[in-house]
Design a protein around this motif. Sequence first.
Motif, short mmCIF file in Angstrom:
data_model
loop_
_atom_site.label_atom_id
_atom_site.label_comp_id
_atom_site.label_asym_id
_atom_site.label_seq_id
_atom_site.Cartn_x
_atom_site.Cartn_y
_atom_site.Cartn_z
N GLN A 126 0.82 -1.21 0.00
CA GLN A 126 0.00 0.00 0.00
C GLN A 126 0.86 1.26 0.00
OE1 GLN A 126 -3.87 -0.60 2.52
NE2 GLN A 126 -2.40 -2.16 3.23
N GLU A 127 1.98 1.24 0.70
CA GLU A 127 2.90 2.38 0.68
C GLU A 127 3.55 2.53 -0.70
OE1 GLU A 127 3.32 4.81 2.49
OE2 GLU A 127 3.57 4.38 4.62
N MET A 128 3.66 1.43 -1.42
CA MET A 128 4.25 1.44 -2.77
C MET A 128 3.22 1.71 -3.85
SD MET A 128 6.74 -1.90 -2.40
CE MET A 128 7.94 -2.01 -1.06
N TYR A 129 1.98 2.02 -3.46
CA TYR A 129 0.88 2.23 -4.40
C TYR A 129 0.61 0.99 -5.23
CZ TYR A 129 1.00 7.15 -3.10
OH TYR A 129 0.95 8.33 -2.39
N ARG A 130 0.78 -0.16 -4.60
CA ARG A 130 0.45 -1.44 -5.22
C ARG A 130 -0.79 -2.01 -4.53
NH1 ARG A 130 6.28 -4.65 -5.78
NH2 ARG A 130 7.55 -2.87 -6.49
N GLU A 131 -1.41 -2.96 -5.18
CA GLU A 131 -2.57 -3.63 -4.59
C GLU A 131 -2.06 -4.71 -3.63
OE1 GLU A 131 -6.61 -3.82 -3.95
OE2 GLU A 131 -5.52 -2.45 -5.28
N PRO A 132 -2.48 -4.71 -2.37
CA PRO A 132 -2.05 -5.77 -1.46
C PRO A 132 -2.67 -7.10 -1.84
CG PRO A 132 -3.74 -4.41 -0.43
CD PRO A 132 -3.40 -3.75 -1.73
N GLY A 133 -2.04 -8.18 -1.37
CA GLY A 133 -2.60 -9.50 -1.64
C GLY A 133 -1.57 -10.53 -2.04
N SER A 134 -0.32 -10.10 -2.25
CA SER A 134 0.76 -11.02 -2.60
C SER A 134 1.87 -10.92 -1.57
CB SER A 134 1.32 -10.70 -4.00
OG SER A 134 0.32 -10.83 -4.99
N ASP A 135 2.42 -12.05 -1.21
CA ASP A 135 3.51 -12.07 -0.23
C ASP A 135 4.83 -11.72 -0.91
OD1 ASP A 135 1.66 -12.89 1.61
OD2 ASP A 135 2.24 -15.00 1.55
N PHE A 136 5.56 -10.78 -0.32
CA PHE A 136 6.88 -10.43 -0.84
C PHE A 136 7.88 -11.54 -0.51
CE2 PHE A 136 6.36 -5.50 -0.58
CZ PHE A 136 5.37 -5.57 -1.54
N ASP A 137 8.84 -11.71 -1.39
CA ASP A 137 9.97 -12.59 -1.11
C ASP A 137 10.97 -11.77 -0.29
OD1 ASP A 137 12.18 -14.20 -1.04
OD2 ASP A 137 12.26 -14.57 -3.19
N LEU A 138 11.12 -12.12 0.97
CA LEU A 138 11.96 -11.34 1.89
C LEU A 138 13.37 -11.91 2.03
CD1 LEU A 138 9.34 -10.69 4.73
CD2 LEU A 138 9.90 -9.22 2.77
N ALA A 139 13.67 -12.95 1.28
CA ALA A 139 14.96 -13.64 1.47
C ALA A 139 16.14 -12.70 1.29
CB ALA A 139 15.06 -14.82 0.51
N GLU A 140 16.10 -11.86 0.25
CA GLU A 140 17.25 -10.99 -0.05
C GLU A 140 17.44 -9.92 1.02
OE1 GLU A 140 20.55 -9.19 -1.64
OE2 GLU A 140 19.68 -11.17 -2.07
N VAL A 141 16.35 -9.26 1.43
CA VAL A 141 16.50 -8.20 2.45
C VAL A 141 16.94 -8.79 3.78
CG1 VAL A 141 14.06 -8.19 3.21
CG2 VAL A 141 15.47 -6.14 3.42
N LEU A 142 16.47 -9.98 4.11
CA LEU A 142 16.89 -10.61 5.36
C LEU A 142 18.35 -11.04 5.30
CD1 LEU A 142 13.74 -12.81 6.14
CD2 LEU A 142 14.38 -10.62 7.18
N ARG A 143 18.80 -11.43 4.12
CA ARG A 143 20.18 -11.90 3.97
C ARG A 143 21.18 -10.75 3.91
NH1 ARG A 143 23.87 -12.27 0.29
NH2 ARG A 143 22.52 -11.35 -1.31
N SER A 144 20.85 -9.73 3.10
CA SER A 144 21.83 -8.65 2.84
C SER A 144 21.51 -7.34 3.54
CB SER A 144 21.92 -8.39 1.34
OG SER A 144 20.72 -7.81 0.85
N GLY A 145 20.26 -7.19 4.01
CA GLY A 145 19.87 -5.95 4.67
C GLY A 145 19.19 -4.96 3.76
N ARG A 146 19.12 -5.25 2.44
CA ARG A 146 18.54 -4.30 1.50
C ARG A 146 18.03 -5.04 0.27
NH1 ARG A 146 19.65 1.32 0.56
NH2 ARG A 146 19.20 1.97 -1.58
#
Length: 234
Positions: A126-146
């Motif tokens: 919602q902050e990105m002006y996208r429609e909510p409803g899909s899970d983000f892949d968080l693997a990269e941000v959790l691994r590298s921080g960004r």
Amino acid sequence: MTTHAHSEGASRTMNAVHTVEAARIDGAEPELIWYTSYGSNMHLDRLASYIAGGAPPGAARRYPGCRDRRPPVRSVPVELQGRLYFATESPVWTGGRGFYDPAASGRTRARAHLVTAQQFSDIAAQEMYREPGSDFDLAEVLRSGRDELGPGRYETLICSGVLERIPVLTFTAPWGVREVEWVKPSAAYVKYLAAGMSESGAWDERSIADYLAECPGAAGHWSADQIVVLLAST
């Protein structure tokens, strides 16, 4: 580990500011996330519009909300390594809006909301002006921080570390504080950010005013004394 942040002679007991540990998470994505807001979503009433849906007071935009509409399990005050600054033009508040540069020197006051990973994806969408409803892949941000999910203003995910072994995530612009023109925030926005910090119970009014007056974009335009007067107005 926690530290207490309050000025001498504070008239009320202050909540502890929680320490974010610098750590990364590899492996399976966690079920819970500390969604950490340094802007208007520090205020629980505004965050509720992102979770349950609806339009915050004074906002022209109506948010669809999260698939899971339960409120955060907890909300705690934190400080992040990096700097809050104001840039671009907010269509909601007018004036500059808040961004976070994790690589800049300084400390950023924020409020960490304990939500599910699914809720974090829907709030971020919602902050990105996208429609909510899909899970983000968080693997990269959790691994590298960004992880830059796009070129937009809030499309860069940041992991500042962990709190209670749960990752601390937020989002910001892809640029740094020195790579964009700073813009003075409006009185309404400054007052709302201050209200969110005050609601956390971690910082007193003078401390909040001093902090906001030093942030790039506000510095030189808003003095701490002016912000104190602003906070006292109705």
